[in-house]
Design a protein around this motif. Structure first.
Motif, short mmCIF file in Angstrom:
data_model
loop_
_atom_site.label_atom_id
_atom_site.label_comp_id
_atom_site.label_asym_id
_atom_site.label_seq_id
_atom_site.Cartn_x
_atom_site.Cartn_y
_atom_site.Cartn_z
N ARG A 105 0.84 -1.21 0.00
CA ARG A 105 0.00 0.00 0.00
C ARG A 105 0.86 1.25 0.00
NH1 ARG A 105 -3.29 -3.35 3.49
NH2 ARG A 105 -1.98 -2.64 5.17
N LYS A 106 1.86 1.31 0.85
CA LYS A 106 2.84 2.41 0.86
C LYS A 106 4.20 1.75 0.74
CE LYS A 106 -0.01 5.79 3.10
NZ LYS A 106 -0.17 6.79 4.12
N HIS A 107 4.66 1.62 -0.50
CA HIS A 107 5.81 0.77 -0.81
C HIS A 107 7.15 1.49 -0.64
CE1 HIS A 107 6.98 -3.07 -2.80
NE2 HIS A 107 8.11 -2.39 -2.99
N CYS A 108 7.32 2.62 -1.32
CA CYS A 108 8.59 3.35 -1.26
C CYS A 108 8.37 4.81 -1.60
CB CYS A 108 9.61 2.74 -2.24
SG CYS A 108 9.19 2.94 -3.97
N CYS A 109 9.44 5.58 -1.52
CA CYS A 109 9.36 6.98 -1.94
C CYS A 109 10.63 7.34 -2.70
CB CYS A 109 9.15 7.92 -0.76
SG CYS A 109 10.47 7.95 0.44
N VAL A 110 10.48 8.27 -3.65
CA VAL A 110 11.60 8.81 -4.41
C VAL A 110 11.74 10.26 -3.98
CG1 VAL A 110 12.55 9.29 -6.69
CG2 VAL A 110 11.15 7.24 -6.34
N ILE A 111 12.94 10.63 -3.53
CA ILE A 111 13.17 11.95 -2.93
C ILE A 111 14.19 12.70 -3.78
CG2 ILE A 111 13.92 13.14 -0.84
CD1 ILE A 111 13.49 10.31 0.54
N GLU A 112 13.92 13.99 -4.01
CA GLU A 112 14.89 14.84 -4.70
C GLU A 112 15.56 15.74 -3.67
OE1 GLU A 112 15.32 18.10 -8.32
OE2 GLU A 112 13.33 17.55 -7.60
N VAL A 113 16.89 15.64 -3.58
CA VAL A 113 17.67 16.47 -2.66
C VAL A 113 18.84 17.04 -3.44
CG1 VAL A 113 19.01 16.50 -0.52
CG2 VAL A 113 17.03 15.00 -0.70
N GLU A 114 18.89 18.35 -3.56
CA GLU A 114 19.98 19.04 -4.25
C GLU A 114 20.26 18.43 -5.63
OE1 GLU A 114 23.33 19.25 -1.62
OE2 GLU A 114 22.19 20.31 -0.10
N ARG A 115 19.22 18.28 -6.43
CA ARG A 115 19.30 17.76 -7.81
C ARG A 115 19.77 16.31 -7.88
NH1 ARG A 115 18.72 21.07 -12.05
NH2 ARG A 115 20.31 19.98 -13.27
N LYS A 116 19.74 15.60 -6.75
CA LYS A 116 20.02 14.17 -6.72
C LYS A 116 18.73 13.47 -6.32
CE LYS A 116 24.86 14.56 -5.45
NZ LYS A 116 25.89 14.19 -4.50
N PHE A 117 18.54 12.28 -6.86
CA PHE A 117 17.34 11.50 -6.54
C PHE A 117 17.72 10.27 -5.74
CE2 PHE A 117 15.95 14.20 -9.93
CZ PHE A 117 14.64 14.48 -9.62
N LEU A 118 17.00 10.10 -4.64
CA LEU A 118 17.22 8.97 -3.74
C LEU A 118 15.93 8.17 -3.66
CD1 LEU A 118 18.81 11.12 -0.90
CD2 LEU A 118 20.07 9.78 -2.59
N VAL A 119 16.06 6.85 -3.47
CA VAL A 119 14.89 6.00 -3.29
C VAL A 119 15.01 5.33 -1.93
CG1 VAL A 119 15.93 4.01 -4.47
CG2 VAL A 119 13.45 4.23 -4.38
N ARG A 120 13.86 5.14 -1.27
CA ARG A 120 13.84 4.51 0.05
C ARG A 120 12.64 3.59 0.17
NH1 ARG A 120 13.71 7.36 6.00
NH2 ARG A 120 13.79 5.39 7.11
N ASP A 121 12.88 2.39 0.66
CA ASP A 121 11.82 1.43 0.93
C ASP A 121 11.11 1.86 2.21
OD1 ASP A 121 10.21 -0.83 0.77
OD2 ASP A 121 11.67 -2.10 1.81
N LEU A 122 9.78 1.79 2.22
CA LEU A 122 9.00 2.20 3.39
C LEU A 122 8.49 0.99 4.18
CD1 LEU A 122 6.97 5.15 1.79
CD2 LEU A 122 9.02 5.28 3.24
N GLY A 123 9.29 -0.08 4.24
CA GLY A 123 8.89 -1.26 4.99
C GLY A 123 7.97 -2.17 4.21
N SER A 124 8.10 -2.19 2.90
CA SER A 124 7.22 -3.01 2.06
C SER A 124 7.54 -4.50 2.23
CB SER A 124 7.39 -2.62 0.59
OG SER A 124 8.69 -2.91 0.16
N THR A 125 6.60 -5.34 1.87
CA THR A 125 6.77 -6.79 1.97
C THR A 125 7.81 -7.31 0.98
OG1 THR A 125 4.47 -7.01 2.63
CG2 THR A 125 5.55 -9.01 1.85
N ASN A 126 7.74 -6.84 -0.28
CA ASN A 126 8.61 -7.37 -1.33
C ASN A 126 9.83 -6.50 -1.60
OD1 ASN A 126 7.07 -9.76 -2.05
ND2 ASN A 126 5.51 -8.29 -2.67
#
Length: 183
Positions: free
Chosen positions: A42-63
């Motif tokens: 339902r809430k799998h991950c997020c993609v974050i933009e910080v200073e023109r860089k993109f980061l991805v983070r898992d939000l505790g997803s099952t897979n």
């Protein structure tokens, strides 16, 4: 132009990364909703933009999530061309510079290609003449053909017949349709 996530399969649309934090999942509150997979939480991950860089983070997803086939724990920076797997949905990350470059290359290719409707001609006399019938006033139109209707078209336009006992058009009543009434 902002960075994008381009799907590898046709089941998803290209995602424009134009907000600082993009939440991904099946929940209606997510910015990118992936309903076509049961492997997406339902809430799998997020993609974050910080200073023109993109980061991805898992939000505790099952897979979980993967970048280039490797499971991600914590934050992971995305580089141009990285494959981001969310559940079983695979996207390719393209930076803003890569998207801009691709758009410029496509524009150059489109403008360099000859237009399919152009026909080579040797002189202007060979070109067909196009007339826009709705806007042209050069096309004569016969307006009056019936005989004995009380009007005759001459060289100067409407010419009423000389007999003054002929019927004349007259409007009757307040409705919008014209009616002919004999005087």
């Amino acid at each position: 132009m902002p960075a994008i996530l381009e799907p590898i399969s046709n089941s998803n649309q290209t995602v424009t990364l134009d907000i600082p934090i993009l939440f991904v999942g099946r929940h209606p509150d997510c910015d990118l909703i992936l309903n076509n997979s049961q492997k997406v939480s339902r809430k799998h991950c997020c993609v974050i933009e910080v200073e023109r860089k993109f980061l991805v983070r898992d939000l505790g997803s099952t897979n979980g999530i993967q970048v280039n086939g490797r499971k991600v724990s914590g934050l992971k920076e995305l580089n141009c061309g990285d494959e981001l797997t969310i559940g079983d949905c695979v996207f390719v990350f393209k930076s803003a510079e890569a998207v801009q470059h691709q758009a410029e290359q496509q524009l150059k290719a489109d403008s360099a290609a000859p237009a399919p409707y152009r026909i080579p001609v040797e002189s202007q006399d060979e070109l067909p003449v196009m007339i826009d019938h709705e806007l042209s006033s050069d096309i004569p139109i016969l307006l009056d053909d019936p005989m004995d209707d009380g009007f005759d078209i001459g060289a100067g336009g409407y010419v009423p017949l000389e007999d003054s006992t002929q019927r004349k058009p007259k409007r009757q009543g307040s409705d919008s349709q014209a009616e002919l009434v004999a005087e």
